[in-house]
Design a protein around this motif. Structure first.
Motif, PDB file in Angstrom:
ATOM      1  N   LEU A  72      -6.540 -14.166  -6.964  1.00 47.78           N
ATOM      2  CA  LEU A  72      -5.713 -13.490  -5.955  1.00 47.78           C
ATOM      3  C   LEU A  72      -5.720 -14.187  -4.605  1.00 47.78           C
ATOM      4  O   LEU A  72      -4.784 -14.030  -3.819  1.00 47.78           O
ATOM      5  CB  LEU A  72      -6.189 -12.047  -5.778  1.00 47.78           C
ATOM      6  CG  LEU A  72      -5.934 -11.128  -6.965  1.00 47.78           C
ATOM      7  CD1 LEU A  72      -6.706  -9.822  -6.796  1.00 47.78           C
ATOM      8  CD2 LEU A  72      -4.452 -10.866  -7.130  1.00 47.78           C
ATOM      9  N   VAL A  73      -6.763 -14.950  -4.313  1.00 50.39           N
ATOM     10  CA  VAL A  73      -6.861 -15.624  -3.017  1.00 50.39           C
ATOM     11  C   VAL A  73      -5.692 -16.601  -2.875  1.00 50.39           C
ATOM     12  O   VAL A  73      -5.425 -17.408  -3.762  1.00 50.39           O
ATOM     13  CB  VAL A  73      -8.217 -16.338  -2.861  1.00 50.39           C
ATOM     14  CG1 VAL A  73      -8.264 -17.135  -1.562  1.00 50.39           C
ATOM     15  CG2 VAL A  73      -9.349 -15.318  -2.910  1.00 50.39           C
ATOM     16  N   GLY A  74      -4.973 -16.472  -1.760  1.00 49.66           N
ATOM     17  CA  GLY A  74      -3.803 -17.306  -1.493  1.00 49.66           C
ATOM     18  C   GLY A  74      -2.495 -16.670  -1.915  1.00 49.66           C
ATOM     19  O   GLY A  74      -1.420 -17.159  -1.568  1.00 49.66           O
ATOM     20  N   ARG A  75      -2.549 -15.568  -2.633  1.00 55.09           N
ATOM     21  CA  ARG A  75      -1.346 -14.887  -3.109  1.00 55.09           C
ATOM     22  C   ARG A  75      -0.817 -13.947  -2.031  1.00 55.09           C
ATOM     23  O   ARG A  75      -1.577 -13.276  -1.342  1.00 55.09           O
ATOM     24  CB  ARG A  75      -1.692 -14.091  -4.362  1.00 55.09           C
ATOM     25  CG  ARG A  75      -0.521 -13.330  -4.930  1.00 55.09           C
ATOM     26  CD  ARG A  75      -0.972 -12.445  -6.072  1.00 55.09           C
ATOM     27  NE  ARG A  75       0.163 -11.677  -6.509  1.00 55.09           N
ATOM     28  CZ  ARG A  75       0.660 -11.710  -7.737  1.00 55.09           C
ATOM     29  NH1 ARG A  75       0.080 -12.434  -8.663  1.00 55.09           N
ATOM     30  NH2 ARG A  75       1.697 -10.982  -8.060  1.00 55.09           N
ATOM     31  N   GLN A  76       0.498 -13.895  -1.887  1.00 55.26           N
ATOM     32  CA  GLN A  76       1.090 -12.943  -0.958  1.00 55.26           C
ATOM     33  C   GLN A  76       1.298 -11.602  -1.659  1.00 55.26           C
ATOM     34  O   GLN A  76       1.658 -11.553  -2.842  1.00 55.26           O
ATOM     35  CB  GLN A  76       2.425 -13.456  -0.424  1.00 55.26           C
ATOM     36  CG  GLN A  76       2.243 -14.574   0.595  1.00 55.26           C
ATOM     37  CD  GLN A  76       3.495 -14.830   1.391  1.00 55.26           C
ATOM     38  OE1 GLN A  76       4.545 -15.122   0.827  1.00 55.26           O
ATOM     39  NE2 GLN A  76       3.388 -14.725   2.717  1.00 55.26           N
ATOM     40  N   VAL A  77       1.051 -10.524  -0.913  1.00 58.13           N
ATOM     41  CA  VAL A  77       1.221  -9.168  -1.422  1.00 58.13           C
ATOM     42  C   VAL A  77       1.916  -8.326  -0.360  1.00 58.13           C
ATOM     43  O   VAL A  77       1.875  -8.647   0.830  1.00 58.13           O
ATOM     44  CB  VAL A  77      -0.130  -8.518  -1.807  1.00 58.13           C
ATOM     45  CG1 VAL A  77      -0.785  -9.262  -2.955  1.00 58.13           C
ATOM     46  CG2 VAL A  77      -1.072  -8.439  -0.615  1.00 58.13           C
ATOM     47  N   ALA A  78       2.530  -7.238  -0.802  1.00 62.22           N
ATOM     48  CA  ALA A  78       3.162  -6.296   0.109  1.00 62.22           C
ATOM     49  C   ALA A  78       2.236  -5.098   0.289  1.00 62.22           C
ATOM     50  O   ALA A  78       1.552  -4.689  -0.654  1.00 62.22           O
ATOM     51  CB  ALA A  78       4.512  -5.844  -0.447  1.00 62.22           C
ATOM     52  N   ALA A  79       2.231  -4.545   1.503  1.00 58.53           N
ATOM     53  CA  ALA A  79       1.386  -3.380   1.776  1.00 58.53           C
ATOM     54  C   ALA A  79       1.990  -2.537   2.889  1.00 58.53           C
ATOM     55  O   ALA A  79       2.673  -3.046   3.766  1.00 58.53           O
ATOM     56  CB  ALA A  79      -0.021  -3.825   2.184  1.00 58.53           C
ATOM     57  N   VAL A  80       1.700  -1.236   2.813  1.00 56.45           N
ATOM     58  CA  VAL A  80       2.036  -0.329   3.913  1.00 56.45           C
ATOM     59  C   VAL A  80       0.909  -0.478   4.926  1.00 56.45           C
ATOM     60  O   VAL A  80      -0.259  -0.273   4.599  1.00 56.45           O
ATOM     61  CB  VAL A  80       2.149   1.131   3.433  1.00 56.45           C
ATOM     62  CG1 VAL A  80       2.406   2.066   4.616  1.00 56.45           C
ATOM     63  CG2 VAL A  80       3.243   1.270   2.384  1.00 56.45           C
ATOM     64  N   VAL A  81       1.272  -0.848   6.155  1.00 51.78           N
ATOM     65  CA  VAL A  81       0.246  -1.133   7.167  1.00 51.78           C
ATOM     66  C   VAL A  81       0.087  -0.023   8.202  1.00 51.78           C
ATOM     67  O   VAL A  81      -0.783  -0.129   9.064  1.00 51.78           O
ATOM     68  CB  VAL A  81       0.509  -2.488   7.871  1.00 51.78           C
ATOM     69  CG1 VAL A  81       0.469  -3.632   6.878  1.00 51.78           C
ATOM     70  CG2 VAL A  81       1.827  -2.473   8.639  1.00 51.78           C
ATOM     71  N   ASN A  82       0.887   1.043   8.114  1.00 49.69           N
ATOM     72  CA  ASN A  82       0.781   2.079   9.142  1.00 49.69           C
ATOM     73  C   ASN A  82       0.359   3.447   8.609  1.00 49.69           C
ATOM     74  O   ASN A  82       0.585   4.458   9.261  1.00 49.69           O
ATOM     75  CB  ASN A  82       2.075   2.182   9.954  1.00 49.69           C
ATOM     76  CG  ASN A  82       3.270   2.662   9.156  1.00 49.69           C
ATOM     77  OD1 ASN A  82       3.357   2.449   7.945  1.00 49.69           O
ATOM     78  ND2 ASN A  82       4.218   3.285   9.830  1.00 49.69           N
ATOM     79  N   PHE A  83      -0.303   3.491   7.457  1.00 54.74           N
ATOM     80  CA  PHE A  83      -0.973   4.717   7.026  1.00 54.74           C
ATOM     81  C   PHE A  83      -2.327   4.768   7.715  1.00 54.74           C
ATOM     82  O   PHE A  83      -2.908   3.724   8.033  1.00 54.74           O
ATOM     83  CB  PHE A  83      -1.214   4.723   5.518  1.00 54.74           C
ATOM     84  CG  PHE A  83      -0.007   5.034   4.677  1.00 54.74           C
ATOM     85  CD1 PHE A  83       1.040   5.803   5.138  1.00 54.74           C
ATOM     86  CD2 PHE A  83       0.063   4.558   3.386  1.00 54.74           C
ATOM     87  CE1 PHE A  83       2.137   6.081   4.345  1.00 54.74           C
ATOM     88  CE2 PHE A  83       1.147   4.831   2.583  1.00 54.74           C
ATOM     89  CZ  PHE A  83       2.190   5.595   3.061  1.00 54.74           C
ATOM     90  N   PRO A  84      -2.889   5.958   7.910  1.00 53.27           N
ATOM     91  CA  PRO A  84      -4.242   6.025   8.464  1.00 53.27           C
ATOM     92  C   PRO A  84      -5.247   5.433   7.482  1.00 53.27           C
ATOM     93  O   PRO A  84      -5.046   5.511   6.258  1.00 53.27           O
ATOM     94  CB  PRO A  84      -4.503   7.518   8.660  1.00 53.27           C
ATOM     95  CG  PRO A  84      -3.279   8.238   8.253  1.00 53.27           C
ATOM     96  CD  PRO A  84      -2.306   7.275   7.685  1.00 53.27           C
ATOM     97  N   PRO A  85      -6.336   4.842   7.968  1.00 49.76           N
ATOM     98  CA  PRO A  85      -7.376   4.327   7.065  1.00 49.76           C
ATOM     99  C   PRO A  85      -7.879   5.438   6.148  1.00 49.76           C
ATOM    100  O   PRO A  85      -7.891   6.615   6.514  1.00 49.76           O
ATOM    101  CB  PRO A  85      -8.473   3.854   8.010  1.00 49.76           C
ATOM    102  CG  PRO A  85      -7.776   3.595   9.301  1.00 49.76           C
ATOM    103  CD  PRO A  85      -6.656   4.612   9.369  1.00 49.76           C
TER     104      PRO A  85
END
Length: 123
Positions: A72-85
């Protein structure tokens, strides 16, 4: 909230475009990945670089069934970045890494088919 992973499930209720814009989905590059056996479902701890505006964020992703952490290192992924931790086992997951369920219910990562700059927002 329960998400239905059945591909035959009907579409969710309609939302306003402004509601969609509230969900901040970005691309980042995995800079580290390691098994996370403490999670309830087979998971991988990720550190993802979302570029200078957002920085490096941690995620617990239920992707261990299909992905070797080292690959997985170096792979691009999509993520929701504005949910609370969110507390996942012993770690705090800062972003929600996105994927789709395959026919066996395993998570397949969602990513662009060509590289894009880290931090790029989905629109």
């Amino acid at each position: 909230m329960h998400l239905d992973h059945d591909p035959a499930a009907p579409a969710a209720d309609a939302i306003a475009f402004d509601d969609f814009l509230k969900v901040d989905i970005r691309i980042g590059t995995v800079i580290s990945a390691e098994p996370y056996p403490e999670a309830r479902k087979p998971s991988v701890k990720l550190q993802i670089d979302f570029g200078p505006a957002i920085g490096v964020k941690k995620s617990s992703a239920q992707i261990a069934a299909l992905y070797d952490p080292a690959a997985l290192v170096g792979r691009q992924v999509a993520a929701v970045v504005n949910f609370p931790p969110r507390q996942i086992g012993k770690m705090i997951s800062e972003v929600l890494t996105l994927g789709f369920a395959d026919t066996e219910g395993r998570v397949v990562l969602f990513a662009p088919d060509t590289p894009v700059p880290n931090g790029s927002r989905l629109f």
